[in-house]
Design an enzyme around this catalytic site. Structure first.
Site, PDB file in Angstrom:
ATOM      1  N   ASN A 269       2.056  -5.227  -3.117  1.00 33.30           N
ATOM      2  CA  ASN A 269       0.659  -5.570  -2.809  1.00 33.30           C
ATOM      3  C   ASN A 269      -0.135  -4.294  -2.518  1.00 33.30           C
ATOM      4  OD1 ASN A 269      -1.258  -7.742  -2.085  1.00 33.30           O
ATOM      5  ND2 ASN A 269      -1.108  -6.956   0.011  1.00 33.30           N
TER       6      ASN A 269
ATOM      7  N   GLU B 236      -6.159 -10.802  -1.171  1.00 32.00           N
ATOM      8  CA  GLU B 236      -6.952 -10.576   0.056  1.00 32.00           C
ATOM      9  C   GLU B 236      -8.442 -10.483  -0.280  1.00 32.00           C
ATOM     10  OE1 GLU B 236      -5.437  -7.206   2.302  1.00 32.00           O
ATOM     11  OE2 GLU B 236      -3.367  -7.728   1.867  1.00 32.00           O
TER      12      GLU B 236
ATOM     13  N   ASP C 232     -12.226 -10.382  -0.525  1.00 28.33           N
ATOM     14  CA  ASP C 232     -13.492 -10.509   0.216  1.00 28.33           C
ATOM     15  C   ASP C 232     -14.485  -9.546  -0.429  1.00 28.33           C
ATOM     16  OD1 ASP C 232     -12.625  -8.054   1.397  1.00 28.33           O
ATOM     17  OD2 ASP C 232     -12.051  -9.035   3.267  1.00 28.33           O
TER      18      ASP C 232
ATOM     19  N   HIS D 265     -10.463  -6.150  -2.030  1.00 27.91           N
ATOM     20  CA  HIS D 265     -11.491  -5.953  -1.002  1.00 27.91           C
ATOM     21  C   HIS D 265     -12.679  -5.264  -1.668  1.00 27.91           C
ATOM     22  CE1 HIS D 265      -8.939  -7.317   2.232  1.00 27.91           C
ATOM     23  NE2 HIS D 265      -7.985  -6.491   1.860  1.00 27.91           N
TER      24      HIS D 265
ATOM     25  N   GLU E 119       0.814  -1.232   0.000  1.00 28.57           N
ATOM     26  CA  GLU E 119       0.000   0.000   0.000  1.00 28.57           C
ATOM     27  C   GLU E 119       0.841   1.274   0.000  1.00 28.57           C
ATOM     28  OE1 GLU E 119      -2.811  -0.440   3.226  1.00 28.57           O
ATOM     29  OE2 GLU E 119      -3.452  -2.406   2.521  1.00 28.57           O
TER      30      GLU E 119
HETATM   31  O1  G3I Z   1      -3.694  -7.984  18.998  1.00 34.34           O
HETATM   32  C1  G3I Z   1      -4.858  -7.372  19.542  1.00 34.34           C
HETATM   33  C2  G3I Z   1      -5.469  -8.240  20.628  1.00 34.34           C
HETATM   34  O2  G3I Z   1      -4.564  -8.367  21.673  1.00 34.34           O
HETATM   35  C3  G3I Z   1      -6.791  -7.627  21.072  1.00 34.34           C
HETATM   36  O3  G3I Z   1      -7.424  -8.530  21.946  1.00 34.34           O
HETATM   37  C4  G3I Z   1      -7.705  -7.374  19.884  1.00 34.34           C
HETATM   38  C5  G3I Z   1      -8.978  -6.680  20.300  1.00 34.34           C
HETATM   39  O4  G3I Z   1      -9.615  -6.078  19.219  1.00 34.34           O
HETATM   40  O5  G3I Z   1      -7.035  -6.555  18.952  1.00 34.34           O
HETATM   41  C6  G3I Z   1      -5.873  -7.197  18.432  1.00 34.34           C
HETATM   42  O6  G3I Z   1      -5.259  -6.453  17.416  1.00 34.34           O
HETATM   43  C7  G3I Z   1      -6.001  -6.291  16.197  1.00 34.34           C
HETATM   44  C8  G3I Z   1      -5.414  -7.166  15.116  1.00 34.34           C
HETATM   45  O7  G3I Z   1      -6.038  -6.894  13.887  1.00 34.34           O
HETATM   46  C9  G3I Z   1      -5.574  -8.660  15.402  1.00 34.34           C
HETATM   47  O8  G3I Z   1      -6.926  -8.997  15.457  1.00 34.34           O
HETATM   48  C10 G3I Z   1      -5.903  -4.837  15.824  1.00 34.34           C
HETATM   49  O9  G3I Z   1      -6.593  -4.055  16.790  1.00 34.34           O
HETATM   50  C11 G3I Z   1      -6.497  -4.612  14.464  1.00 34.34           C
HETATM   51  O10 G3I Z   1      -6.237  -3.282  14.054  1.00 34.34           O
HETATM   52  C12 G3I Z   1      -5.870  -5.554  13.473  1.00 34.34           C
HETATM   53  O11 G3I Z   1      -6.528  -5.356  12.234  1.00 34.34           O
HETATM   54  C13 G3I Z   1      -5.866  -5.891  11.098  1.00 34.34           C
HETATM   55  C14 G3I Z   1      -5.661  -4.803  10.063  1.00 34.34           C
HETATM   56  O12 G3I Z   1      -5.056  -5.351   8.915  1.00 34.34           O
HETATM   57  C15 G3I Z   1      -4.795  -3.679  10.593  1.00 34.34           C
HETATM   58  O13 G3I Z   1      -4.575  -2.724   9.615  1.00 34.34           O
HETATM   59  C16 G3I Z   1      -6.729  -6.997  10.527  1.00 34.34           C
HETATM   60  O14 G3I Z   1      -6.812  -8.087  11.428  1.00 34.34           O
HETATM   61  C17 G3I Z   1      -6.124  -7.477   9.202  1.00 34.34           C
HETATM   62  O15 G3I Z   1      -7.001  -8.386   8.590  1.00 34.34           O
HETATM   63  C18 G3I Z   1      -5.905  -6.280   8.297  1.00 34.34           C
HETATM   64  O16 G3I Z   1      -5.349  -6.724   7.093  1.00 34.34           O
HETATM   65  C19 G3I Z   1      -5.062  -5.735   6.102  1.00 34.34           C
HETATM   66  C20 G3I Z   1      -3.844  -6.200   5.350  1.00 34.34           C
HETATM   67  O17 G3I Z   1      -2.776  -6.423   6.234  1.00 34.34           O
HETATM   68  C21 G3I Z   1      -3.443  -5.223   4.265  1.00 34.34           C
HETATM   69  N1  G3I Z   1      -4.570  -4.929   3.398  1.00 34.34           N
HETATM   70  C22 G3I Z   1      -5.804  -4.506   4.068  1.00 34.34           C
HETATM   71  C23 G3I Z   1      -6.223  -5.530   5.122  1.00 34.34           C
HETATM   72  C24 G3I Z   1      -7.513  -5.145   5.757  1.00 34.34           C
HETATM   73  O18 G3I Z   1      -7.391  -3.978   6.533  1.00 34.34           O
END
Ligand code: G3I
Length: 322
Positions: free
Chosen positions: A173, A239, A241, A209, A132
């Site tokens: 990506n 990715e 969805d 997405h 990105e």
């Molecule tokens: O690790 C903590 C955990 O300790 C806590 O209990 C939980 C409560 O909400 O949060 C956890 O962290 C989260 C993490 O995902 C794991 O679930 C973060 O807050 C959350 O911000 C994070 O979001 C991820 C996101 O990227 C961040 O930008 C998503 O899972 C993940 O699917 C998403 O993936 C991105 C790709 O990397 C790049 N392209 C877009 C895609 C979607 O945003």
């Protein structure tokens, strides 16, 4: 056995796969479905190979969570897409607000890439090296790397990754590059600039997405993928969805099935499209509802880990017979 991956391979692809994350792996029903190689020949590490997990403070590397997913993939005989080395998001404050000069930040970035790629050497068949880097108008996104190093941070990152694991395929990506337009052109320019710099780039990942009913047409996706292939790289849907307003209506699900089939059809039509990854396979663990309020139901398995027959079968049929 028949399944999404079996059909993709029968259609000449390397894999059909899914993203996953560590906190999901205590759910045994989930792990059983994730480990079914008839459906998933490939896993992408959804969070635990990002900078904030791997190097939370300077020079301190933490591979525990990433290793768990790498081991699971190896145990299952699944290919591993490793994600991601250089991204403005999920980047610790010590990097983004460190106030480093050009020389120091280059050295920090190279050290991060070298350490992580070396740790996973031989295990990652793809690396998302840079994620990105573009604005919607195709210009470079301002982030600490761009602001401090300039656009050369991208080819420097690729050259560093290539040196650490010459066997891994190196990907750029991004999202909203799935049909022709300014951002897709910007991504094509990134491919050209990496090559002009003399560094290696093997592929471009199209996150995909999408939104039910407004995904790019199959022909628009196909021609866009071909524009990248013409530059001498392979391509992958990384990715996928397709979200909708929840609860999903029956007509939305019917449209969603068609939309999934469009992307599968586009990848199928492009021989250098090596595979498709969905961004987790079940609505139970999708990132969408927490990011887009009132949206979700984006994946082929529902929140109870039950296949949505219409969507699942549309993907199978779009690949063709096993
Ligand atoms: O690790 C903590 C955990 O300790 C806590 O209990 C939980 C409560 O909400 O949060 C956890 O962290 C989260 C993490 O995902 C794991 O679930 C973060 O807050 C959350 O911000 C994070 O979001 C991820 C996101 O990227 C961040 O930008 C998503 O899972 C993940 O699917 C998403 O993936 C991105 C790709 O990397 C790049 N392209 C877009 C895609 C979607 O945003």
């Amino acid at each position: 056995a028949d399944g999404l991956n079996t059909r993709a391979v029968a259609a000449g692809k390397e894999y059909f796969g899914t993203g996953t994350d560590n906190h999901e792996l205590t759910d045994m029903a989930y792990v059983t479905a994730l480990s079914n190689t008839a459906d998933f020949g490939q896993i992408t590490v959804g969070n635990s190979m990002k900078w904030d997990t791997i190097e939370p403070s300077r020079g301190t590397f933490s591979y525990t969570n990433g290793d768990v997913i790498a081991s699971l993939a190896a145990k299952n005989g699944q290919k591993l897409r490793c994600h991601t080395l250089v991204w403005y998001n999920q980047l610790p404050n010590w990097v983004s607000n460190g106030g480093f000069d050009n020389v120091t930040l280059i050295s920090i970035m190279k050290n991060h890439i070298t350490n992580e790629v070396t740790h996973y050497k031989g295990k990652c068949f793809h690396w998302d090296v840079v994620n990105e880097a573009l604005n919607e108008d195709g210009t470079y996104r301002t982030n600490v790397f761009y602001n401090t190093i300039g656009p050369a941070y991208i080819p420097i990152a690729f050259a560093t990754a290539a040196a650490a694991d010459p066997g891994a395929k190196l990907y750029y990506n991004d999202y909203n590059i799935e049909s022709a337009g300014a951002k897709s052109t910007g991504a094509q320019n990134i491919v050209k600039s990496i090559k002009a710099y003399g560094a290696k780039i093997d592929g471009v990942g199209f996150q995909s997405h999408f939104i039910v009913g407004s995904t790019p047409s199959q022909s628009a996706q196909t021609s866009n993928l071909n524009a990248f292939v013409a530059l001498g790289v392979e391509v992958a849907i990384t990715e996928l969805d397709i979200r909708t307003t929840t609860p999903a209506t029956t007509s939305a699900v019917t449209q969603q099935a068609k939309d999934y089939a469009s992307t599968v059809g586009a990848c199928k039509a492009v021989s250098k499209c090596v595979g498709i990854t969905i961004w987790d396979f079940t609505d139970k663990y999708s990132w969408i509802p927490s990011t887009f309020s009132g949206q979700g139901a984006a994946l082929p398995w529902d929140e109870n880990l039950v296949k949505k027959a219409e969507v699942y079968n549309a993907i199978l049929n779009a690949w063709g017979t096993a």
